[in-house]
Structures are given as C-alpha cells and as structure tokens.
Design a protein around this motif. Structure first.
Motif, short mmCIF file in Angstrom:
data_model
loop_
_atom_site.label_atom_id
_atom_site.label_comp_id
_atom_site.label_asym_id
_atom_site.label_seq_id
_atom_site.Cartn_x
_atom_site.Cartn_y
_atom_site.Cartn_z
N THR A 250 75.80 11.08 115.69
CA THR A 250 75.63 12.27 114.87
C THR A 250 75.19 13.45 115.74
O THR A 250 75.66 14.58 115.58
N GLY A 253 77.98 15.09 117.63
CA GLY A 253 79.04 15.71 116.82
C GLY A 253 80.22 14.81 116.56
O GLY A 253 81.25 15.25 116.06
N VAL A 256 80.46 13.50 111.21
CA VAL A 256 80.14 14.62 110.34
C VAL A 256 79.21 14.18 109.22
O VAL A 256 78.26 14.87 108.84
N THR A 274 87.94 14.71 116.86
CA THR A 274 87.36 13.55 117.55
C THR A 274 88.39 12.44 117.70
O THR A 274 89.14 12.14 116.77
#
Length: 320
Positions: A250, A253, A256, A274
């Motif tokens: 987290t 990034g 989400v 990602t």
C-alpha cells in the motif's frame, strides 16, 4: 462476402391518433456481419433490436435504407431456405407435440419422412427436450417452449440463424446448453446473429458486438477493442497475506484498496499502471497464495446506464 449487411436501414412508425407523428424505431443502421461468427446485437429494452430482426425477416418493411443476407437482397427465395429465425415471443400450435411441430417445419423445407424423423430426434436431444417431446405444447413451460423454438430455427441446417432473445425463460442449465449449441453452429460455419440484453452471454460467446441505444448504433466491434471496455485496473485475491506485506504494498502504491474477506484473505485493487505479476510475486515471496487475478473493466451494464441516460435526446419524435 458478408453474411449480413445493412446500409442506413431506417424504420419510422406513425404514432398518435389526432396528429400522427413519426417515431424513429431504427435510425440509419449500417452494419456488417462476417460469415461464421457469433455476433451479439445488444441494447436495453426498446432499443430497436427486435425491429431490426423483423426488418431482416421482412415481417415489416423499412422506411429507407437497404439490407442483404448472404449477398442477396431481403426476400430472395434461395436465401430464405438458408436462414433460421427464432422470434422474441414464439407462438406455436398448442395442440401439437414438440415432435409433430418440428416434423411440420421439416416438411416445409422438403425433407422426406425418414430424414425428418432423424432430424427431429437429434434436435430435441440437442436442446434438452426428453420424454416431454410427446406432450402437447400447451403443457410446456416458457423455457421448454423456448428450447423448441431454438430447435425449429435450425431444423434446416441454416447458413445464418437469427435468435431474438434466445435465453429468455431459460434456467441456468438451459442457458449453458444454448451457449454450447451456438458455439457448435459457429464451428460448422453457421453465422449466429442474436439480440440480447443479457450481457454476460455476449461477453462469453461473441467475437463482435453492436450496441444499440434509442434506435441508434452507438458502438460496434470486438468487446476487447471497444474503448469503454478497456482494462481499468486489476482485482487480486490472495490468502495468507501478512499485515507487513500489505502495508508495504500500500505504501509503494501497488495497492489502491484492500478488502478483508477473512483471516489473512484479501481482495486487493491494483491500479492499471501496476504490473500485476510483480505484485503477485512480491506477496507469494512473503508466503501468500494466489486465489484469482481478474481484470477490472467497465461492464456492459455500466455502459448501458450511461448511454440510456442520453436516450431521450437520441430518439427524436416528429422527425421525417
């Protein structure tokens, strides 16, 4: 040569009593369907799907525009022998049995008695009608009548078959059998053109789709190529996720949103930027196990909702 093509096909109805006005049921539809594909004709109720099929079957006639089936104009007698059609609400002779009904339709195509018996038995087996085939149709449920309707649409081994809402009234098992039948028809070279608002069926079956809203074509092509349905992220479901691994992902990034499904069992939402395989690798290195990885995209339902919001502006009254 396309199996089906339309060019600016349009249908207006006159509505009203004292001052009739034209209502645009179908507005300049231009479409091409290739041979041997399953083509989904999608849209909400009242979009103009049934109107289009009735125009192609010449049950009604266009206000303007033209259409061809198998390279020949609508109504060509040679083509009529090579197509099949299931209407949205089929109505059959109530006091005939399923066997007698299909035998009757087979006789219309000129098959001999022995060939008709063979075809009728095979088709009823294929659509899942067992001993009930000897019952009068008035004793059939809606789903069973729908199965008989599908059988009559392919009794002549058509090159092109039109299904109007073929899944209507079917239970989950029946829907699976009809999907399997459509793919078998495709594999033997038959073009399957079906209208539906059951969107999961289209996502499962179709090589291409057209989306109709308010009588107008708003999108056409392979679902994977339509901009509205591009991948917008990933849903990753893992078990054995540690708090440390989750916090790190987290913070970087990679995740989400995280939804806890159970002890150490999470559904993680990943951004489209990602690389999901990297996130999976990082978590599995920390002892987690992959359950599923699913692309997140706008569904056809979402697309319909957005388009239907504009339908009052799309479908005009009083336009000649």
């Amino acid at each position: 040569m396309d199996a089906i093509s339309t060019e600016k096909l349009t249908k207006h109805y006159r509505v009203g009593f004292w001052r009739p006005r034209p209502y645009v049921a179908l507005d300049a539809l231009t479409l091409e369907v290739g041979r041997g594909e399953v083509f989904g004709f999608l849209g909400p109720n009242g979009a103009g799907k049934t109107t289009t099929l009735k125009l192609l079957m010449q049950l009604i006639f266009p206000t303007s525009g033209r259409a061809e089936i198998l390279g020949r104009p609508l109504g060509d007698l040679v083509v009529r022998r090579r197509i099949g059609y299931l209407p949205e609400n089929p109505y059959f002779y109530d006091y005939l049995t399923a066997e007698e009904l299909l035998d009757y339709f087979g006789s219309l195509f000129g098959y001999g008695a022995a060939e008709r018996r063979r075809r009728v038995a095979a088709l009823l087996d294929e659509v899942g009608i067992g001993a009930e085939r000897r019952l009068q149709l008035r004793k059939f449920s809606k789903g069973m009548l729908q199965r008989v309707g599908i059988a009559q649409a392919i009794v002549n081994d058509p090159d092109v078959v039109f299904f109007d809402e073929p899944m209507s009234g079917l239970d989950p098992l029946g829907r699976r059998e009809v999907r399997r039948l459509m793919l078998k028809l495709r594999d033997r070279g038959c073009t399957v053109f079906f209208s539906s608002h059951v969107l999961s069926d289209a996502e499962t079956l179709c090589s291409r789709v057209a989306i109709l809203v308010g009588g107008r074509l708003v999108a056409s092509g392979p679902l994977s190529n339509l901009l509205a349905f591009q991948v917008q992220g990933w849903e990753l479901v893992l078990t054995g996720v540690t708090d440390t691994a989750l916090e790190q992902a987290t913070r970087c990034g990679q995740v989400v949103r995280a939804t806890r499904l159970g002890a150490e069992h999470y559904a993680l939402e990943l951004p489209v930027t990602t690389a999901p395989e990297r996130v999976v690798s990082d978590f599995t290195a920390c002892g987690a196990r992959l359950v599923s990885l699913t692309p997140m995209r706008e569904t056809l339902e979402d697309y319909f909702v957005r388009q239907v919001a504009d339908a009052p502006r799309n479908r005009e009254w009083g336009r000649a």
